[in-house]
Design an enzyme around this catalytic site. Structure first.
Site, PDB file in Angstrom:
ATOM      1  N   ASP A  11       5.219  -9.132  -1.207  1.00  0.00           N
ATOM      2  CA  ASP A  11       5.935  -8.257  -2.111  1.00  0.00           C
ATOM      3  C   ASP A  11       7.058  -7.641  -1.281  1.00  0.00           C
ATOM      4  OD1 ASP A  11       6.425  -6.349  -4.315  1.00  0.00           O
ATOM      5  OD2 ASP A  11       5.513  -4.895  -2.943  1.00  0.00           O
ATOM      6  N   ASP A  13       9.223  -4.268  -2.149  1.00  0.00           N
ATOM      7  CA  ASP A  13       9.263  -2.803  -2.115  1.00  0.00           C
ATOM      8  C   ASP A  13       7.894  -2.215  -1.791  1.00  0.00           C
ATOM      9  OD1 ASP A  13      12.043  -2.269  -2.894  1.00  0.00           O
ATOM     10  OD2 ASP A  13      11.459  -3.233  -4.782  1.00  0.00           O
ATOM     11  N   ASP A 168       1.355  -4.159  -1.946  1.00  0.00           N
ATOM     12  CA  ASP A 168       0.950  -2.762  -1.812  1.00  0.00           C
ATOM     13  C   ASP A 168       0.525  -2.119  -3.123  1.00  0.00           C
ATOM     14  OD1 ASP A 168       3.677  -2.785  -2.778  1.00  0.00           O
ATOM     15  OD2 ASP A 168       3.732  -0.648  -2.343  1.00  0.00           O
TER      16      ASP A 168
END
Length: 188
Positions: A11, A13, A168
């Site tokens: 991922d 961001d 995250d």
């Protein structure tokens, strides 16, 4: 690890780039500009990873497409008003990516960002040559749908059992589960 995985999908961001605060600020600004209730930081963070349209529908369920489009426009206007060089990759990330690529791993990005946003961020960070493929929410299905992962697997010729996704958010974890690939969560 090279004996177990060929492809590492990251991922962007909150996983590679320390951009969560800026995204929250942009979401809150977009709400103010559109005349909607401004989401608190927790609510704004909870939609990071989704496509911008899906995030707006989650924060403002039942809103019209026109309102969601206006909100997204205000978000993009502020987000792109500053170069992404004001954001930083988390400490050690660039070195880790260089090391992993040097060890023979295929590296990819699966993000809720739009293509223009990811391209700007990758250029700003100077790490474009490290990734073999990327997929963005505006060119495929948004997280947690598995299509983004399936497209990366097909593009790179890798099987599900040889792939690890690193993210995250719950959206990342759910997408990995839906795609049938292993996942590890980071808490940056």
């Amino acid at each position: 690890m090279n004996d177990r995985y060929d492809l590492l999908i990251f991922d962007w961001d909150g996983t590679l780039m320390d951009s969560i605060g800026w995204i929250v600020e942009c979401l809150q600004h977009a709400a103010r500009e559109t005349g909607l209730a401004v989401p608190d930081a927790v609510a704004a963070r909870s939609v990071i990873g989704l496509s911008l349209q899906q995030a707006m529908q989650t924060l403002y369920p039942g809103s019209t497409d026109a309102l969601a489009s206006q909100l997204a426009g205000h978000y993009r206007e502020l987000y792109h008003s500053r170069p992404t060089t004001h954001l930083a990759m988390f400490a050690g990330v660039e070195d880790m990516l260089i090391r992993l690529r040097g060890q023979g791993y295929l590296l990819a990005v699966a993000t809720g960002k739009a293509r223009a946003g990811l391209d700007q961020a990758i250029r700003g960070a100077g790490v474009g040559e490290l990734f073999h493929a990327t997929r963005c929410a505006d060119e495929t299905a948004s997280k947690p749908h598995p299509l983004m992962v399936h497209q990366l697997l097909a593009a790179l010729g890798v099987t599900h059992d040889r792939t690890l996704l690193v993210g995250d958010s719950l959206h990342d974890l759910q997408m990995a589960h839906n795609a049938g690939v292993d996942v590890v969560a980071v808490a940056c």
